[in-house]
Enzyme design. Structure first.
Site, PDB file in Angstrom:
ATOM      1  N   ARG A  75       0.449  15.689   5.646  1.00 14.55           N
ATOM      2  CA  ARG A  75      -0.818  15.034   6.000  1.00 14.55           C
ATOM      3  C   ARG A  75      -1.606  15.849   7.023  1.00 14.55           C
ATOM      4  NH1 ARG A  75       1.124   8.740   5.921  1.00 14.55           N
ATOM      5  NH2 ARG A  75       0.471   8.341   3.789  1.00 14.55           N
ATOM      6  N   LYS A 131       9.511  -1.920  -4.405  1.00 16.38           N
ATOM      7  CA  LYS A 131       9.224  -3.305  -4.775  1.00 16.38           C
ATOM      8  C   LYS A 131       8.156  -3.440  -5.844  1.00 16.38           C
ATOM      9  CE  LYS A 131       8.977  -5.993  -1.027  1.00 16.38           C
ATOM     10  NZ  LYS A 131       8.381  -6.101   0.312  1.00 16.38           N
ATOM     11  N   GLY A 156       3.100   7.737  -0.312  1.00 14.14           N
ATOM     12  CA  GLY A 156       3.686   8.523   0.774  1.00 14.14           C
ATOM     13  C   GLY A 156       5.073   9.042   0.434  1.00 14.14           C
ATOM     14  N   GLY A 172      -1.204   3.412  -0.231  1.00 20.49           N
ATOM     15  CA  GLY A 172      -1.851   2.103  -0.315  1.00 20.49           C
ATOM     16  C   GLY A 172      -3.295   2.210  -0.767  1.00 20.49           C
TER      17      GLY A 172
HETATM   18  P1  ADP Z   1       5.547   5.301  -2.412  1.00 17.33           P
HETATM   19  O1  ADP Z   1       5.576   5.438  -0.914  1.00 17.33           O
HETATM   20  O2  ADP Z   1       5.524   6.604  -3.103  1.00 17.33           O
HETATM   21  O3  ADP Z   1       4.470   4.357  -2.865  1.00 17.33           O
HETATM   22  P2  ADP Z   1       7.526   3.222  -2.337  1.00 17.33           P
HETATM   23  O4  ADP Z   1       7.302   3.058  -0.883  1.00 17.33           O
HETATM   24  O5  ADP Z   1       7.088   2.131  -3.237  1.00 17.33           O
HETATM   25  O6  ADP Z   1       6.912   4.620  -2.855  1.00 17.33           O
HETATM   26  O7  ADP Z   1       9.089   3.389  -2.629  1.00 17.33           O
HETATM   27  C1  ADP Z   1       9.832   4.437  -2.096  1.00 17.33           C
HETATM   28  C2  ADP Z   1      11.242   4.014  -1.844  1.00 17.33           C
HETATM   29  O8  ADP Z   1      11.808   3.392  -2.972  1.00 17.33           O
HETATM   30  C3  ADP Z   1      12.118   5.192  -1.535  1.00 17.33           C
HETATM   31  O9  ADP Z   1      12.476   5.150  -0.179  1.00 17.33           O
HETATM   32  C4  ADP Z   1      13.324   5.011  -2.455  1.00 17.33           C
HETATM   33  O10 ADP Z   1      14.565   5.216  -1.794  1.00 17.33           O
HETATM   34  C5  ADP Z   1      13.198   3.566  -2.892  1.00 17.33           C
HETATM   35  N1  ADP Z   1      13.858   3.309  -4.166  1.00 17.33           N
HETATM   36  C6  ADP Z   1      13.704   3.959  -5.324  1.00 17.33           C
HETATM   37  N2  ADP Z   1      14.541   3.500  -6.270  1.00 17.33           N
HETATM   38  C7  ADP Z   1      15.252   2.518  -5.694  1.00 17.33           C
HETATM   39  C8  ADP Z   1      16.304   1.661  -6.138  1.00 17.33           C
HETATM   40  N3  ADP Z   1      16.764   1.720  -7.391  1.00 17.33           N
HETATM   41  N4  ADP Z   1      16.805   0.779  -5.271  1.00 17.33           N
HETATM   42  C9  ADP Z   1      16.338   0.703  -4.016  1.00 17.33           C
HETATM   43  N5  ADP Z   1      15.361   1.480  -3.519  1.00 17.33           N
HETATM   44  C10 ADP Z   1      14.831   2.380  -4.345  1.00 17.33           C
HETATM   45 MG    MG Z   2       6.312   4.097   0.659  1.00 13.39          MG
END
Ligand code: ADP
Ligand code: MG
Length: 409
Positions: free
Chosen positions: A40, A205, A364, A388
């Site tokens: 960033r 989630k 992120g 976001g």
């Molecule tokens: P981004 O920041 O790219 O939008 P998120 O914050 O939604 O992504 O999700 C990232 C997190 O999701 C990572 O820290 C990863 O460890 C977790 N994750 C991915 N697959 C799983 C899983 N099967 N169970 C639990 N956590 C998971």
């Molecule tokens: Mg995230």
């Protein structure tokens, strides 16, 4: 379409000797005072450099982490300012407060072309206050430091905060180069995307991403789902998911999405196999990964990555795509044993880029994933700095920090 003053237009109007307040997104992950991923900061350099080279006195404001509206040394921007100086290749000053005596003194001592970073804007309760008057009062003080405002913190443009929104109502303003680049790319994802258009969603989630799924089900040709959100979908298909991440209250919504995909002819791909373990990875335990069918997750297991068969299927579904948007890792990529699914998708995106398609990585953790897994940033069409914000844009929401920059007709 709405008109914005661009950075180039602002520079053309002349910024030499002017104090330009730049809202950047410098919210980087820290381990103590060590920056673990400076993506960033690097993304913020071009706008700051352009202004400094044009002779502006650049005042950078940004936040780090989530301090509680008061100074907290753990969230000081001082190490970030130092890193920014290294990347700019010139001295960057640091003010020990945001709008207090230190800030005033440093800002007024600036020479043309010099840059100062103000201390964490979230050390001030007014920054994120829900009370318009309180936020406005803080924005007044921030605006008092400068002649012009440049909004360049894409990661925060979906927030109605003093340094993002209210300050733009108090100063002449322009769209920073980073925000402009982000919005240009997001527009290509929403306005007549080149087809086939494939969306890959993962992360933790499903509830974070319902809006995007909802919106993209009507636009994408294929939707590939991995990560923690998979299990709520698998449950909706009637499978047991053991101890995997599950959002019971979203099962019904996922069932609806599965049906809508069928009705609208969108190919929705779920993993057919998953990598499981009996415990969530932690420092004091060696992972014992095991591959099982997605329909046969043992009761004592939790799914931590998409399996190898699914990784091949997802990569295959991306071949020939002209537009790809990917948000959310396919598994717990932070641990090597569960990083293969994420690696396979990242690799497939680089091939889309090589074939002349547009590949966009948003989020992120997703951006951090491609970097920590060793991919070159240039292997992707665009890596968004704002998770976001990009999701809210794709949901079709109005981003307050961008709307406020529109010029009056
Ligand atoms: P981004 O920041 O790219 O939008 P998120 O914050 O939604 O992504 O999700 C990232 C997190 O999701 C990572 O820290 C990863 O460890 C977790 N994750 C991915 N697959 C799983 C899983 N099967 N169970 C639990 N956590 C998971
Ligand atoms: Mg995230």
């Amino acid at each position: 379409m709405a008109h914005f003053t661009t950075l180039a237009e602002l520079v053309e109007q002349g910024v030499a000797g002017k104090r330009v307040l730049v809202r950047s997104d410098l919210n980087v992950p820290l381990d103590g005072s060590t920056i673990t991923d400076d993506g960033r900061i690097r993304a913020s350099v071009p706008t700051i450099r352009t202004l400094a080279e044009a002779g502006a006195r650049v005042v950078v404001t940004a936040h780090l982490g989530r301090p509680k509206g008061a100074p907290d040394p753990a969230y000081s921007l001082r190490p970030v300012a130092a890193r920014l100086g290294e990347l700019l290749g010139s001295e960057v000053l640091f003010a020990g407060d945001t709008v207090g005596e230190a800030a005033h003194e440093t800002v007024h001592s600036l020479e043309d072309g010099q840059v100062v970073v103000l201390e964490n804007v979230r050390f001030n309760a007014g920054e994120t206050s829900k009370d318009d008057a309180e936020r406005g009062a803080f924005a007044d003080r921030l605006a008092g430091l400068a002649d012009v405002f440049v909004s360049d913190g894409f990661g925060v443009v979906h927030r109605k905060q003093a340094s993002v929104y209210d300050v733009a109502q108090r100063l002449p303003h322009a769209l920073g180069g980073l925000v402009q680049a982000e919005v240009d790319v997001l527009r290509r994802l929403t306005v007549e995307p080149e087809r086939p258009y494939v969306v890959v969603l993962g992360g933790s989630k499903v509830s974070d991403k319902l809006g995007v799924i909802d919106n993209l089900l009507g636009k994408a040709d294929k939707l590939l789902v991995g990560g923690g959100m998979v299990f709520t979908f698998l449950k909706a298909q009637g499978h047991e998911v053991g101890k995997s991440l599950l959002e019971e209250d979203q099962v019904e919504v996922c069932r609806e999405y599965l049906q809508r995909a069928v009705d609208s002819g969108v190919e929705l791909l779920l993993p057919t196999d998953v990598v499981v373990d009996t415990a969530f990875p932690s420092g004091d335990r060696t992972p014992e990964p095991q591959v099982v069918a997605a329909s046969e997750i043992p009761a004592d297991a939790l799914g931590l990555d998409i399996g190898p068969e699914s990784a091949r299927a997802f990569a295959g579904a991306l071949v020939g795509a002209r537009t790809v948007f990917w948000n959310g890792p396919m598994g717990v990529f932070e641990v090597d044993a569960f990083a293969d699914g994420t690696r396979a998708v990242a690799q497939a995106l680089t091939e889309v880029t090589a074939d002349g398609g547009l590949s966009v990585v948003g989020g992120g953790d997703s951006a951090a994933a491609v970097r920590t897994l060793g991919f070159e940033e240039s292997a992707f069409g665009h890596i968004s700095t704002g998770g976001g914000a990009s999701l809210e844009y794709l949901e079709g929401k109005v981003l307050p920090g961008i709307q406020v920059l529109e010029d009056d007709e």
